[in-house]
Design a protein around this motif. Structure first.
Motif, PDB file in Angstrom:
ATOM      1  N   PRO A  52     -24.612  -3.118 -58.523  1.00  0.00           N
ATOM      2  CA  PRO A  52     -24.804  -2.022 -57.559  1.00  0.00           C
ATOM      3  C   PRO A  52     -26.207  -1.417 -57.585  1.00  0.00           C
ATOM      4  O   PRO A  52     -26.574  -0.686 -56.656  1.00  0.00           O
ATOM      5  CB  PRO A  52     -23.760  -0.989 -58.000  1.00  0.00           C
ATOM      6  CG  PRO A  52     -22.744  -1.759 -58.768  1.00  0.00           C
ATOM      7  CD  PRO A  52     -23.515  -2.824 -59.463  1.00  0.00           C
ATOM      8  N   SER A  53     -26.983  -1.707 -58.635  1.00  0.00           N
ATOM      9  CA  SER A  53     -28.339  -1.157 -58.741  1.00  0.00           C
ATOM     10  C   SER A  53     -29.375  -2.009 -58.023  1.00  0.00           C
ATOM     11  O   SER A  53     -30.515  -1.580 -57.845  1.00  0.00           O
ATOM     12  CB  SER A  53     -28.734  -1.030 -60.216  1.00  0.00           C
ATOM     13  OG  SER A  53     -27.822  -0.227 -60.922  1.00  0.00           O
ATOM     14  N   GLY A  81     -35.243  -5.447 -54.827  1.00  0.00           N
ATOM     15  CA  GLY A  81     -35.657  -4.202 -55.459  1.00  0.00           C
ATOM     16  C   GLY A  81     -34.494  -3.654 -56.260  1.00  0.00           C
ATOM     17  O   GLY A  81     -33.401  -4.222 -56.270  1.00  0.00           O
ATOM     18  N   PHE A  82     -34.714  -2.530 -56.926  1.00  0.00           N
ATOM     19  CA  PHE A  82     -33.639  -1.919 -57.712  1.00  0.00           C
ATOM     20  C   PHE A  82     -33.865  -0.416 -57.766  1.00  0.00           C
ATOM     21  O   PHE A  82     -34.990   0.073 -57.665  1.00  0.00           O
ATOM     22  CB  PHE A  82     -33.565  -2.508 -59.124  1.00  0.00           C
ATOM     23  CG  PHE A  82     -34.850  -2.385 -59.908  1.00  0.00           C
ATOM     24  CD1 PHE A  82     -35.109  -1.269 -60.691  1.00  0.00           C
ATOM     25  CD2 PHE A  82     -35.802  -3.391 -59.849  1.00  0.00           C
ATOM     26  CE1 PHE A  82     -36.288  -1.159 -61.404  1.00  0.00           C
ATOM     27  CE2 PHE A  82     -36.993  -3.284 -60.558  1.00  0.00           C
ATOM     28  CZ  PHE A  82     -37.235  -2.171 -61.331  1.00  0.00           C
ATOM     29  N   PHE A  83     -32.763   0.313 -57.937  1.00  0.00           N
ATOM     30  CA  PHE A  83     -32.841   1.772 -57.985  1.00  0.00           C
ATOM     31  C   PHE A  83     -33.479   2.223 -59.293  1.00  0.00           C
ATOM     32  O   PHE A  83     -33.063   1.816 -60.382  1.00  0.00           O
ATOM     33  CB  PHE A  83     -31.452   2.397 -57.844  1.00  0.00           C
ATOM     34  CG  PHE A  83     -30.923   2.368 -56.439  1.00  0.00           C
ATOM     35  CD1 PHE A  83     -31.585   3.054 -55.427  1.00  0.00           C
ATOM     36  CD2 PHE A  83     -29.778   1.661 -56.122  1.00  0.00           C
ATOM     37  CE1 PHE A  83     -31.111   3.034 -54.122  1.00  0.00           C
ATOM     38  CE2 PHE A  83     -29.293   1.633 -54.833  1.00  0.00           C
ATOM     39  CZ  PHE A  83     -29.963   2.315 -53.823  1.00  0.00           C
ATOM     40  N   TRP A  84     -34.477   3.097 -59.141  1.00  0.00           N
ATOM     41  CA  TRP A  84     -35.181   3.642 -60.292  1.00  0.00           C
ATOM     42  C   TRP A  84     -34.540   4.942 -60.775  1.00  0.00           C
ATOM     43  O   TRP A  84     -34.485   5.207 -61.978  1.00  0.00           O
ATOM     44  CB  TRP A  84     -36.644   3.886 -59.929  1.00  0.00           C
ATOM     45  CG  TRP A  84     -37.469   4.462 -61.024  1.00  0.00           C
ATOM     46  CD1 TRP A  84     -37.852   5.768 -61.164  1.00  0.00           C
ATOM     47  CD2 TRP A  84     -38.011   3.768 -62.149  1.00  0.00           C
ATOM     48  NE1 TRP A  84     -38.609   5.920 -62.311  1.00  0.00           N
ATOM     49  CE2 TRP A  84     -38.730   4.702 -62.928  1.00  0.00           C
ATOM     50  CE3 TRP A  84     -37.983   2.430 -62.562  1.00  0.00           C
ATOM     51  CZ2 TRP A  84     -39.388   4.349 -64.099  1.00  0.00           C
ATOM     52  CZ3 TRP A  84     -38.643   2.075 -63.733  1.00  0.00           C
ATOM     53  CH2 TRP A  84     -39.331   3.030 -64.482  1.00  0.00           C
ATOM     54  N   ASP A  85     -34.066   5.746 -59.822  1.00  0.00           N
ATOM     55  CA  ASP A  85     -33.494   7.040 -60.184  1.00  0.00           C
ATOM     56  C   ASP A  85     -32.406   7.416 -59.191  1.00  0.00           C
ATOM     57  O   ASP A  85     -32.079   6.645 -58.277  1.00  0.00           O
ATOM     58  CB  ASP A  85     -34.579   8.126 -60.247  1.00  0.00           C
ATOM     59  CG  ASP A  85     -35.367   8.245 -58.948  1.00  0.00           C
ATOM     60  OD1 ASP A  85     -34.816   7.910 -57.875  1.00  0.00           O
ATOM     61  OD2 ASP A  85     -36.534   8.669 -58.987  1.00  0.00           O
ATOM     62  N   GLN A  87     -32.561   9.760 -57.048  1.00  0.00           N
ATOM     63  CA  GLN A  87     -33.126  10.338 -55.821  1.00  0.00           C
ATOM     64  C   GLN A  87     -33.364   9.271 -54.751  1.00  0.00           C
ATOM     65  O   GLN A  87     -33.932   9.570 -53.704  1.00  0.00           O
ATOM     66  CB  GLN A  87     -34.439  11.058 -56.131  1.00  0.00           C
ATOM     67  CG  GLN A  87     -34.268  12.408 -56.817  1.00  0.00           C
ATOM     68  CD  GLN A  87     -33.790  12.276 -58.245  1.00  0.00           C
ATOM     69  OE1 GLN A  87     -34.396  11.564 -59.038  1.00  0.00           O
ATOM     70  NE2 GLN A  87     -32.710  12.954 -58.580  1.00  0.00           N
ATOM     71  N   GLY A  88     -32.952   8.051 -55.004  1.00  0.00           N
ATOM     72  CA  GLY A  88     -33.080   6.988 -54.011  1.00  0.00           C
ATOM     73  C   GLY A  88     -34.368   6.208 -54.075  1.00  0.00           C
ATOM     74  O   GLY A  88     -34.666   5.432 -53.156  1.00  0.00           O
ATOM     75  N   HIS A  89     -35.164   6.390 -55.126  1.00  0.00           N
ATOM     76  CA  HIS A  89     -36.395   5.613 -55.266  1.00  0.00           C
ATOM     77  C   HIS A  89     -36.064   4.184 -55.695  1.00  0.00           C
ATOM     78  O   HIS A  89     -35.246   3.969 -56.595  1.00  0.00           O
ATOM     79  CB  HIS A  89     -37.334   6.255 -56.289  1.00  0.00           C
ATOM     80  CG  HIS A  89     -37.907   7.547 -55.821  1.00  0.00           C
ATOM     81  ND1 HIS A  89     -37.550   8.776 -56.358  1.00  0.00           N
ATOM     82  CD2 HIS A  89     -38.816   7.823 -54.849  1.00  0.00           C
ATOM     83  CE1 HIS A  89     -38.210   9.739 -55.747  1.00  0.00           C
ATOM     84  NE2 HIS A  89     -38.986   9.194 -54.822  1.00  0.00           N
ATOM     85  N   ILE A  90     -36.712   3.235 -55.042  1.00  0.00           N
ATOM     86  CA  ILE A  90     -36.477   1.803 -55.279  1.00  0.00           C
ATOM     87  C   ILE A  90     -37.794   1.157 -55.681  1.00  0.00           C
ATOM     88  O   ILE A  90     -38.810   1.312 -55.002  1.00  0.00           O
ATOM     89  CB  ILE A  90     -35.917   1.127 -54.013  1.00  0.00           C
ATOM     90  CG1 ILE A  90     -34.530   1.682 -53.696  1.00  0.00           C
ATOM     91  CG2 ILE A  90     -35.892  -0.387 -54.162  1.00  0.00           C
ATOM     92  CD1 ILE A  90     -34.019   1.289 -52.330  1.00  0.00           C
ATOM     93  N   VAL A  91     -37.776   0.431 -56.782  1.00  0.00           N
ATOM     94  CA  VAL A  91     -38.964  -0.282 -57.254  1.00  0.00           C
ATOM     95  C   VAL A  91     -38.904  -1.734 -56.772  1.00  0.00           C
ATOM     96  O   VAL A  91     -37.848  -2.361 -56.794  1.00  0.00           O
ATOM     97  CB  VAL A  91     -39.056  -0.241 -58.796  1.00  0.00           C
ATOM     98  CG1 VAL A  91     -40.197  -1.123 -59.306  1.00  0.00           C
ATOM     99  CG2 VAL A  91     -39.244   1.192 -59.272  1.00  0.00           C
TER     100      VAL A  91
END
Length: 359
Positions: A52-53, A81-85, A87-91
């Motif tokens: 899910p990440s 990509g993947f969720f960093w936090d 707050q919806g930030h994606i790396v």
């Protein structure tokens, strides 16, 4: 009427068939396999937790119809990509979104969201996107460390190779401290080499350890064919954890600066200088100018006036300009550092307070 030889063969075939038992008409019984082994169960649990990440990124180009002048977006490329936090930030990798007008993110449950670019650092091939989605869909990957990795550790990659989303591959840490080249020809040091299958579309996805923690960002492969040849590279998570928070905060990576320009390796060779950064310009009022650093320059007679060569920063050797930039990137603006400077056969130590760069 069958000839004698043909009759004999037909009779033999008939007798042979009559001797065979009737063919089975029902499916064979399934052999019970027993429970899955511990490694299989561990791998499955890791994928269920991490999946899910991980997101599928589709980059978009804006096109205008020639006749109606209607504007529409068309797919340009895909990546991971993947969720960093939370707050919806994606790396992801910078090269995944480079040149795109927009991006669309598809989550593991197939829900899709428009993404905006928060920041990018091409020198490290990293970028951060952000989506607005319900909190329960924003599951960040647990953070690990690349500092204590060892060759032989099991690693897992999850990504979208060739657009096939949520693909899991497994391998080993094949080597550590590799050097790869970014989109800007800057060297990314400390890269993790792995034989976990990484293909086009995996770029920007997470490399995980056996505990499901993020240890790297899959970024490139070495392959003459363009497909996985068992040699993939990931940006180490310690580097990612240094860069990403600054991209989220400032929208770009602001590199601390000395206010100097460095000469080329050819200049050093021509002047028979030691390894380091020969200064060819020092900006007025910069930290370097305030510390009294002097560049190489032409004298009135046309000869070369000796300048300074930076050979170390805080005791760490500086071999070239790329080395110096990498060491500066690990510092903070306003931080006071010590430079080892060579000039005409003599070395000295200079204290400098770093300022913000203009790039």
């Amino acid at each position: 009427m069958l000839s004698h030889p043909h009759l004999r063969r037909a009779l033999c075939a008939l007798i042979f068939c009559a001797a065979l038992p009737a063919l089975a008409q029902s499916p064979r019984a399934v052999t019970p396999r027993g429970p899955l082994d511990a490694q299989e169960q561990s791998t499955m649990a890791l994928f269920r937790k991490a999946s899910p990440s991980v997101v599928h990124i589709t980059t978009l180009d804006t096109q205008r119809d020639l006749f109606s002048r209607a504007v529409h977006q068309v797919p340009r490329g895909t990546g991971t990509g993947f969720f960093w936090d939370e707050q919806g930030h994606i790396v992801t990798n910078y090269h995944v979104i480079q040149g795109a007008d927009a991006a669309r993110v598809t989550l593991a449950d197939q829900s899709t969201y428009s993404a905006r670019l928060v920041g990018a650092f091409p020198d490290r091939d990293l970028a951060v996107l952000r989506i607005q989605a319900p909190r329960d869909k924003l599951q960040p990957v647990p953070l690990g460390s690349s500092r204590d990795l060892q060759v032989g550790q099991t690693v897992y990659a999850i990504g979208n190779p060739f657009g096939l989303d949520q693909t899991l591959t497994r391998g080993l840490v094949s080597a550590l401290n590799r050097e790869i080249e970014s989109m800007t020809q800057r060297t990314i040091r400390g890269a993790i080499q792995t034989d976990a299958a990484i293909n086009p579309g995996n770029s920007g996805g997470p490399l995980l350890d056996s505990a499901g923690r993020l240890i790297g960002v899959n970024t490139s492969i070495y392959s003459p064919s363009g497909a996985s040849a068992g040699i993939g590279f990931a940006i180490p998570v310690d580097e990612v954890n240094r860069v990403v928070p600054r991209l989220i905060k400032d929208g770009r990576f602001i590199r601390p600066a000395l206010g100097v320009s460095g000469g080329s390796a050819q200049l050093s060779q021509a002047l028979r200088l030691p390894k380091g950064v020969p200064l060819v310009a020092v900006q007025g009022g910069s930290p370097a100018a305030q510390a009294g650093l002097q560049p190489f320059r032409r004298g009135r007679d046309g000869g070369i006036v000796a300048g300074d060569v930076i050979t170390a920063l805080n005791g760490q050797a500086v071999a070239d300009w790329d080395d110096l930039l990498s060491l500066l990137e690990a510092r903070q603006m306003g931080e006071r550092v010590s430079l080892t400077v060579w000039n005409a056969g003599r070395s000295r130590t200079v204290a400098v307070t770093l300022s913000a760069s203009d790039d």
